[in-house]
Design a protein around this motif. Structure first.
Motif, PDB file in Angstrom:
ATOM      1  N   MET B  66       0.817  -1.212   0.000  1.00  0.00           N
ATOM      2  CA  MET B  66       0.000   0.000   0.000  1.00  0.00           C
ATOM      3  C   MET B  66       0.852   1.265   0.000  1.00  0.00           C
ATOM      4  N   ASN B  67       2.149   1.128   0.335  1.00  0.00           N
ATOM      5  CA  ASN B  67       3.042   2.285   0.275  1.00  0.00           C
ATOM      6  C   ASN B  67       3.506   2.580  -1.142  1.00  0.00           C
ATOM      7  N   GLY B  68       3.103   1.742  -2.114  1.00  0.00           N
ATOM      8  CA  GLY B  68       3.601   1.871  -3.475  1.00  0.00           C
ATOM      9  C   GLY B  68       3.321   3.236  -4.071  1.00  0.00           C
ATOM     10  N   PHE B  69       4.263   3.729  -4.875  1.00  0.00           N
ATOM     11  CA  PHE B  69       4.113   4.963  -5.655  1.00  0.00           C
ATOM     12  C   PHE B  69       3.937   6.212  -4.798  1.00  0.00           C
ATOM     13  N   GLY B  86      10.624   8.924  -1.969  1.00  0.00           N
ATOM     14  CA  GLY B  86       9.444   8.231  -2.466  1.00  0.00           C
ATOM     15  C   GLY B  86       9.615   6.714  -2.447  1.00  0.00           C
ATOM     16  N   THR B  87       8.628   5.997  -3.023  1.00  0.00           N
ATOM     17  CA  THR B  87       8.686   4.537  -3.073  1.00  0.00           C
ATOM     18  C   THR B  87       8.446   4.079  -4.505  1.00  0.00           C
ATOM     19  N   ASP B  88       8.831   2.818  -4.781  1.00  0.00           N
ATOM     20  CA  ASP B  88       8.615   2.267  -6.106  1.00  0.00           C
ATOM     21  C   ASP B  88       7.282   1.514  -6.157  1.00  0.00           C
ATOM     22  N   ASP B  89       7.078   0.723  -7.206  1.00  0.00           N
ATOM     23  CA  ASP B  89       5.788   0.046  -7.395  1.00  0.00           C
ATOM     24  C   ASP B  89       5.496  -0.989  -6.327  1.00  0.00           C
TER      25      ASP B  89
END
Lengths: 519, 314
Positions: B66-69, B86-89
């Protein structure tokens, strides 16, 4: 010399002035040009432009006449009689008649064919005269005509003259690289993995709705590259559009996004029959997935809503059975396995694996929308309950042979029922694999349940809709209870086209050139 | 440039060089100092990654999809968490993943260059010292390999090695296979330079003297010739390091390198490339900048080293 140049100039002038050349890109190249060698959407969808069946599906998926003009049941469910269209010729000029139907049946139902299981209900095919063929079925089969819409007719003379009388999945033969159908387009160039060129067939029996003079398919494996090609105008159509780019594309006036729900359900499969895991460093000589509690733990461990929310950007619906709600025979009111890691851990402990175990997960990386990302997410979710997957993602041309060779501890599969009916995945994915009866040909894990096997012929021959649905429901519940597969979600269908292109999107994800017009 | 370095090379020169001219030249070159500072910072932060990185991106169990993108420094819409880059997919913190991924890139780079260097020096010394058919075989093999692009050779080696390793060990083996593949595609340069230098050195009196007192060829090669051919090797090694880091990133970008569950810089760039059009620029941007900074500063350092060690420029 001068005269021939003059002739050439004249000939050029005689051509239509507007050349409507169409190019498109897909992530997966059709593996073969042989319509009976591989039963997969990229192959069948592409070849539907070149070959035709006795019946075909229209824009709304309804069955309509193609190489047969009419069909009717024989007696009390003994079979079906097809009346063939007259005056149809193949691309090489040979005439189409009943002998080609018999030949195509023998070819498509042969042991070497991947389409074999389509003919499981057929006992015999009889030529009545040159333009009438009887299909005698082992039991009454009300859905038979619709079930052979993708069974394509091949010219017996052409196939035999070129040594392609039987398909060859592994090594290929003449029909792998060449095609000779009756369809609206003929194959002019085939370079696997590079480009495949089609041109309209002047002698087609039907009236052409398209206005193309040439169509070229280029496989582009990387969806972002394909998207760049669409935006720059290098290609007119791409399938699929990366799901993350839909919002941005919709704002671009040069392109259109065409969205729909595909008939395809993405699921995880298990090695039901295996004696032991193949890729485990810590479980020797046993197969934990043979225990339904472990499979249930897997179902509970996967947070499908999270996958749909992030990787699919809210563009897909969760699934709890092998077919999507749009299919005939969908089971209402079935409850899936909710995301519940604690329940998953408890089930694993109950099954004797409180610490979990390691195993190998196989996954394609160019077949389904964001397939590798989904598998990576699944790897993480399973790791949280102690199921430590080693992910091995590969292109689809390596993937199917790996699955057929039983080289997996768990695998990702998408299934789209060619008949648009819930019976289809039962026949292919849930029936005990049986080459003799042409059943379970994509049941890689060898799932087997005597009750399901007993219900399948009943479902196929029952005409009463209520009784049929009751049996389909029973199978769906059994498969869910035993977690034969873990259905994850229904894949969305996202196509991107240049704004000057008109085309028709069908939920089976077949792209048919005969409905394409270019402005 | 320098005034007192016209003396012919002698054993131990390298050390004295460092104490005087070399270090002096270094302190006079802002480019060299800046590149060195960048390299040192990147190497240190990747070595100390477990202490610096807020998350362990290589542990799939710790990821929250759920932290994606999540955009850099913006709170996630579902979890409220916020990430520096940020975070990746997959919901991986890009900053932590870069630190851990750089470890792979640097380790593969150093190890591959070391491997190529040992192989190249050995073969170069042998062919330069013995000549004849030994030289013919080794140098023709080198010529043949030079006709293929090194990335192609590396891919070929990688493919074969992947085919023969069992799947359950593939993830662990992937790194070693990468080192082997890049190293094996890179030894030719070392061999050629060392052979050339050996040909020059072995005609000199000190080698003849060593032969006269009856020293064995291996002793002559290692004790006498090798120290005198090392400075060009050092220059090539530095430039090769940058190339090896890029080669690793290229292979991983093409999907044949580090496994997706243990992303290196190249893998991160490959993942990020899929989101270029959709606006998640940070997945590509930060790893690409890191790779650029790393490769560029190593390269500049190599360039400076070449000039500083070149007697003709003095």
């Amino acid at each position: 010399m001068r005269r021939s140049i003059a002739a050439l100039v004249l000939a050029t002038a005689a051509l239509p002035l507007e050349a409507e050349e169409f190019t498109w890109a897909e992530t997966t190249d059709p593996q073969t040009m042989d319509p009976h060698a591989v039963n997969s959407t990229p192959v069948l969808g592409f070849l539907n432009n070149v070959y035709e069946g006795l019946v075909r599906r229209g824009k709304d998926m309804g069955i309509e006449p193609a190489l047969a003009t009419s069909w009717e049941p024989i007696g009390e469910g003994e079979g079906w009689r097809f009346t063939l269209r007259e005056g149809v010729s193949f691309h090489d000029g040979a005439a189409f008649d009943a002998d080609d139907v018999i030949f195509s049946y023998e070819r498509a139902a042969s042991e070497a064919a991947d389409t074999r299981s389509w003919f499981a209900p057929v006992a015999e095919v009889v030529k009545v005269d040159d333009h009438t063929v009887d299909f005698l079925t082992t039991a009454p089969n009300p859905i038979f005509p619709g079930s052979i819409a993708n069974w394509m007719m091949m010219d017996s003379g052409w196939a035999e003259a070129n040594g392609a009388a039987r398909p060859d999945k592994e090594n290929g033969n003449f029909a792998t690289l060449n095609a000779n159908g009756t369809g609206a387009f003929k194959l002019t160039t085939r370079e696997p993995g590079l480009r495949t060129v089609l041109e309209p067939f002047a002698g087609w029996w039907d009236e052409a709705e398209h206005n193309l003079t040439r169509a070229e398919l280029t496989p582009i494996q990387n969806p972002a590259t394909a998207l760049a090609a669409l935006l720059s105008g290098d290609v007119d159509f791409i399938n699929p559009v990366p799901i993350q780019d839909v919002a941005r594309l919709q704002a671009n006036p040069d392109v259109k996004v065409i969205q729909g729900i595909e008939a395809r359900v993405i699921m995880l499969g298990f090695p039901h029959e295996a004696e032991a895991l193949q890729y485990s460093a810590d479980v020797e000589g046993e197969n934990p997935f043979a225990d339904a509690r472990v499979r249930r733990a897997v179902a509970h461990a996967i947070n499908v809503p999270a996958i749909l929310q992030t990787i699919m950007r809210g563009n897909a619906e969760p699934a709890n059975q092998l077919v999507s709600p749009a299919m005939d025979g969908f089971t209402e009111g079935l409850e899936g396995y909710a995301y519940d890691p604690d329940a998953a851990r408890a089930l694993l402990a109950e099954a004797g694996y409180p610490e979990g175990f390691g195993f190998g997960l196989k996954c394609p990386n160019d077949r389904y929308l964001n397939d590798e990302a989904v598998c990576q997410a699944i790897t993480g979710m399973l790791a949280q309950v102690g199921l430590r997957a080693t992910l091995d993602a590969m292109p689809v041309q390596n993937y199917w042979p790996e699955l057929r060779a039983d080289n997996f501890d768990m695998y990702l599969l998408g299934w789209s029922p060619g008949t648009f009916d819930a019976e289809h995945p039962i026949r292919f994915l849930a029936a005990t694999p049986n080459d003799e009866k042409k059943l379970g040909s994509w049941n890689f894990g060898g799932y087997s349940n005597a009750r399901v096997d007993a219900l399948l012929p009943e479902i196929q021959s029952t005409i009463d809709a209520g009784a049929r649905q009751a049996m389909l429901d029973e199978v769906a519940r059994t498969l869910a209870d035993e977690v034969a597969y873990v259905p994850l979600y229904v894949q969305p269908l996202v196509w991107g086209v240049r704004s000057n292109v008109e085309l028709t999107q069908r939920p089976d994800n077949f792209f048919l050139l005969r409905w394409v017009t270019l402005d | 440039m320098m005034s007192d370095s016209t003396t012919p090379p002698a054993p131990g020169r390298f050390r004295r060089f460092r104490e005087s001219d070399f270090f002096y030249a270094f302190t006079r070159s802002p480019v060299a100092m800046a590149s060195f500072a960048v390299v040192a910072l990147l190497v240190l932060s990747s070595l100390l990654a477990p202490l610096i990185a807020p998350y362990n991106p290589f542990d799939p169990a710790s990821l929250n999809l759920m932290n994606g993108f999540t955009a850099p420094l913006a709170p996630n819409a579902f979890t409220g968490e916020s990430f520096l880059m940020g975070t990746d997919d997959q919901g991986r913190d890009v900053f932590s993943t870069i630190l851990y991924g750089m470890r792979i890139s640097l380790f593969v780079g150093f190890a591959a260059v070391l491997f190529a260097m040992v192989l190249g020096i050995t073969l170069g010394l042998l062919s330069g010292y013995f000549g004849g058919w030994v030289e013919t075989i080794i140098m023709r093999a080198a010529d043949i390999q030079l006709t293929f692009p090194s990335i192609l050779v590396a891919m070929l080696i990688f493919g074969v090695a992947k085919g023969v390793t069992p799947v359950e060990y593939r993830d662990e083996m992937a790194i070693w296979v990468l080192i082997f593949a890049i190293g094996l595609s890179d030894w030719v340069q070392f061999a050629r330079v060392v052979r050339g230098a050996t040909l020059v050195e072995q005609g000199k009196d000190y080698v003849a003297a060593a032969r006269l007192i009856g020293q064995r060829p291996t002793t002559i090669m290692i004790r006498h010739i090798l120290p005198n051919v090392l400075s060009p090797v050092l220059v090539i090694a530095t430039i090769s390091l940058a190339l090896a880091i890029i080669a690793e990133a290229t292979l991983s970008f093409l999907g044949v390198g580090a496994p997706p569950t243990q992303p290196s810089l190249g893998t991160l760039i490959r993942i990020g490339q899929g989101y270029l059009f959709s606006g998640e620029w940070w997945i590509l941007f930060f790893p690409a900048c890191t790779l650029l900074a790393l490769a560029l500063s190593v390269n500049l350092l190599g360039d400076w080293l070449r000039d500083a060690l070149n007697p003709r420029l003095k």
